[in-house]
Scaffold this active site. Structure first.
Site, PDB file in Angstrom:
ATOM      1  N   ASN A   9       0.870  -1.182   0.000  1.00  0.00           N
ATOM      2  CA  ASN A   9       0.000   0.000   0.000  1.00  0.00           C
ATOM      3  C   ASN A   9       0.908   1.233   0.000  1.00  0.00           C
ATOM      4  O   ASN A   9       1.487   1.573   1.024  1.00  0.00           O
ATOM      5  CB  ASN A   9      -0.899  -0.029   1.247  1.00  0.00           C
ATOM      6  CG  ASN A   9      -1.766   1.204   1.365  1.00  0.00           C
ATOM      7  OD1 ASN A   9      -1.812   2.039   0.451  1.00  0.00           O
ATOM      8  ND2 ASN A   9      -2.461   1.329   2.488  1.00  0.00           N
ATOM      9  N   LYS A  11       0.107   4.248  -0.271  1.00  0.00           N
ATOM     10  CA  LYS A  11      -0.543   5.421   0.347  1.00  0.00           C
ATOM     11  C   LYS A  11      -0.314   6.665  -0.519  1.00  0.00           C
ATOM     12  O   LYS A  11      -0.222   6.542  -1.741  1.00  0.00           O
ATOM     13  CB  LYS A  11      -0.051   5.604   1.786  1.00  0.00           C
ATOM     14  CG  LYS A  11      -0.178   4.290   2.586  1.00  0.00           C
ATOM     15  CD  LYS A  11       0.033   4.442   4.055  1.00  0.00           C
ATOM     16  CE  LYS A  11      -0.135   3.089   4.747  1.00  0.00           C
ATOM     17  NZ  LYS A  11      -0.014   3.166   6.178  1.00  0.00           N
ATOM     18  N   HIS A  94      -9.370   1.116   4.995  1.00  0.00           N
ATOM     19  CA  HIS A  94      -8.098   1.323   5.690  1.00  0.00           C
ATOM     20  C   HIS A  94      -8.310   2.261   6.880  1.00  0.00           C
ATOM     21  O   HIS A  94      -9.096   3.198   6.803  1.00  0.00           O
ATOM     22  CB  HIS A  94      -7.059   1.895   4.726  1.00  0.00           C
ATOM     23  CG  HIS A  94      -5.681   1.848   5.288  1.00  0.00           C
ATOM     24  ND1 HIS A  94      -5.233   2.780   6.195  1.00  0.00           N
ATOM     25  CD2 HIS A  94      -4.682   0.949   5.128  1.00  0.00           C
ATOM     26  CE1 HIS A  94      -4.002   2.452   6.555  1.00  0.00           C
ATOM     27  NE2 HIS A  94      -3.639   1.354   5.927  1.00  0.00           N
ATOM     28  N   GLU A  96      -6.667   4.645   7.968  1.00  0.00           N
ATOM     29  CA  GLU A  96      -6.453   6.078   7.680  1.00  0.00           C
ATOM     30  C   GLU A  96      -7.689   6.676   7.031  1.00  0.00           C
ATOM     31  O   GLU A  96      -8.022   7.846   7.251  1.00  0.00           O
ATOM     32  CB  GLU A  96      -5.205   6.238   6.791  1.00  0.00           C
ATOM     33  CG  GLU A  96      -3.932   5.985   7.600  1.00  0.00           C
ATOM     34  CD  GLU A  96      -2.796   5.360   6.831  1.00  0.00           C
ATOM     35  OE1 GLU A  96      -2.809   5.412   5.584  1.00  0.00           O
ATOM     36  OE2 GLU A  96      -1.887   4.803   7.482  1.00  0.00           O
ATOM     37  N   GLU A 166      -5.305  -4.936  10.565  1.00  0.00           N
ATOM     38  CA  GLU A 166      -4.263  -3.923  10.744  1.00  0.00           C
ATOM     39  C   GLU A 166      -4.508  -3.177  12.054  1.00  0.00           C
ATOM     40  O   GLU A 166      -5.275  -2.204  12.082  1.00  0.00           O
ATOM     41  CB  GLU A 166      -4.293  -2.920   9.586  1.00  0.00           C
ATOM     42  CG  GLU A 166      -4.020  -3.525   8.225  1.00  0.00           C
ATOM     43  CD  GLU A 166      -3.433  -2.497   7.258  1.00  0.00           C
ATOM     44  OE1 GLU A 166      -2.329  -2.736   6.773  1.00  0.00           O
ATOM     45  OE2 GLU A 166      -4.072  -1.462   7.017  1.00  0.00           O
ATOM     46  N   GLY A 172       2.709   2.229  10.826  1.00  0.00           N
ATOM     47  CA  GLY A 172       3.668   3.328  10.685  1.00  0.00           C
ATOM     48  C   GLY A 172       4.377   3.692  11.977  1.00  0.00           C
ATOM     49  O   GLY A 172       5.031   4.729  12.058  1.00  0.00           O
TER      50      GLY A 172
HETATM   51  P1  13P Z   1       3.191   0.282   7.707  1.00  0.00           P
HETATM   52  O1  13P Z   1       3.722  -1.000   7.096  1.00  0.00           O
HETATM   53  O2  13P Z   1       3.945   1.503   7.227  1.00  0.00           O
HETATM   54  O3  13P Z   1       3.085   0.203   9.194  1.00  0.00           O
HETATM   55  O4  13P Z   1       1.703   0.475   7.151  1.00  0.00           O
HETATM   56  C1  13P Z   1       0.824  -0.591   7.198  1.00  0.00           C
HETATM   57  C2  13P Z   1      -0.392  -0.240   6.429  1.00  0.00           C
HETATM   58  O5  13P Z   1      -1.113   0.676   6.788  1.00  0.00           O
HETATM   59  C3  13P Z   1      -0.678  -0.987   5.201  1.00  0.00           C
HETATM   60  O6  13P Z   1      -1.935  -0.692   4.712  1.00  0.00           O
END
Ligand code: 13P
Length: 249
Positions: A9, A11, A94, A96, A166, A172
């Site tokens: 991903n 982003k 997701h 976010e 997740e 992150g």
């Molecule tokens: P990270 O691997 O940067 O922690 O992000 C995970 C994520 O949100 C994948 O969708």
């Protein structure tokens, strides 16, 4: 056999030039596992990425879509638009998007329906926040996210659904769920599915783990029986790291 998947991903990272370079690098990497490889660049680069990976074993997928088929939704992207450029799979829900764009379980249920109407495959994300885990509520939170968005579906629909657990506190942050925490939750998710759709459907659905998966921890996480791959954020932005994770399966 369940699908094994490692999806990157990206982003809101990388414009066209960087996307081109990363794809050139990805195509140089060799895959030694039987995992399916997916990448999710931003909308503006999907067509380029799709064209650039055409003869390679990399599926280009989208990060989001709207629930309406079309119409007056300025700034949004529909399932039909994605399909029109060859995109078959989309990430939905997701954390976010839930946190910054107010995506509710109800809106996600509509997106899931739209995806099915358009014969798309969906990676449906969910996971608890740190406060939920500290209070020991992680299973209740995950159960309600799954039930609210998916439990109106017929069993057959699960052929199109991939789940991604997740935990928000691991995204992150560099903090990962331990392999044991991931396995415990994935087993719980499968049990939740089985309670409504039976063991056969529950065993057929791939459940990915996402949250600070890196080359140095992927193997241990993927070794757990109910973890069928990963949804990778930061580490998917470097070809070498991403393929180290792909090859950890
Ligand atoms: P990270 O691997 O940067 O922690 O992000 C995970 C994520 O949100 C994948 O969708």
């Amino acid at each position: 056999m369940r699908r094994k998947i490692v999806a990157g991903n990206w982003k809101m990272n990388y414009g066209l030039i960087q996307t081109e370079s990363l794809i050139v690098e990805l195509k140089k990497q060799t895959k030694s596992s039987d995992a399916e490889v997916m990448i999710a660049p931003t909308f503006t680069n999907l067509w380029h990425a799709f064209e650039a990976t055409r003869r390679h074993d990399i599926e280009v997928i989208a990060q989001n879509m709207h629930f309406a088929q079309q119409g007056a939704y300025t700034g949004e992207i529909s399932a039909g638009m994605l399909k029109s450029i060859g995109i078959q799979t989309v990430i939905l829900g997701h954390s976010e998007r839930r946190a910054y764009f107010n995506e509710t379980d109800e809106a996600l249920a509509k997106k899931i329906n739209t995806g099915l109407e358009n014969d798309m495959d969906m990676i449906f994300c969910f996971g608890e926040e740190l406060a939920d885990r500290k209070a020991g509520n992680q299973e209740a939170v995950v159960e309600s996210q799954i039930k609210n968005a998916l439990f109106h579906l017929e069993a057959d629909a699960f052929k199109h659904i991939i789940l991604a657990y997740e935990p928000v506190w691991a995204i992150g942050t560099g903090e990962t769920a331990t392999p044991e925490q991931a396995q415990e939750m994935h087993a719980f998710i499968r049990k939740t599915l089985a309670s409504k759709y039976g063991q056969k459907v529950a065993e057929s659905v791939s459940i990915l783990y996402g949250g600070s998966v890196k080359p140095n921890n992927a193997k241990e996480i993927f070794s757990k029986p109910d973890v069928d791959g990963g949804l990778i954020g930061g580490a998917s932005l470097k070809a070498e790291d991403f393929f180290a994770i792909v090859n950890a399966i």
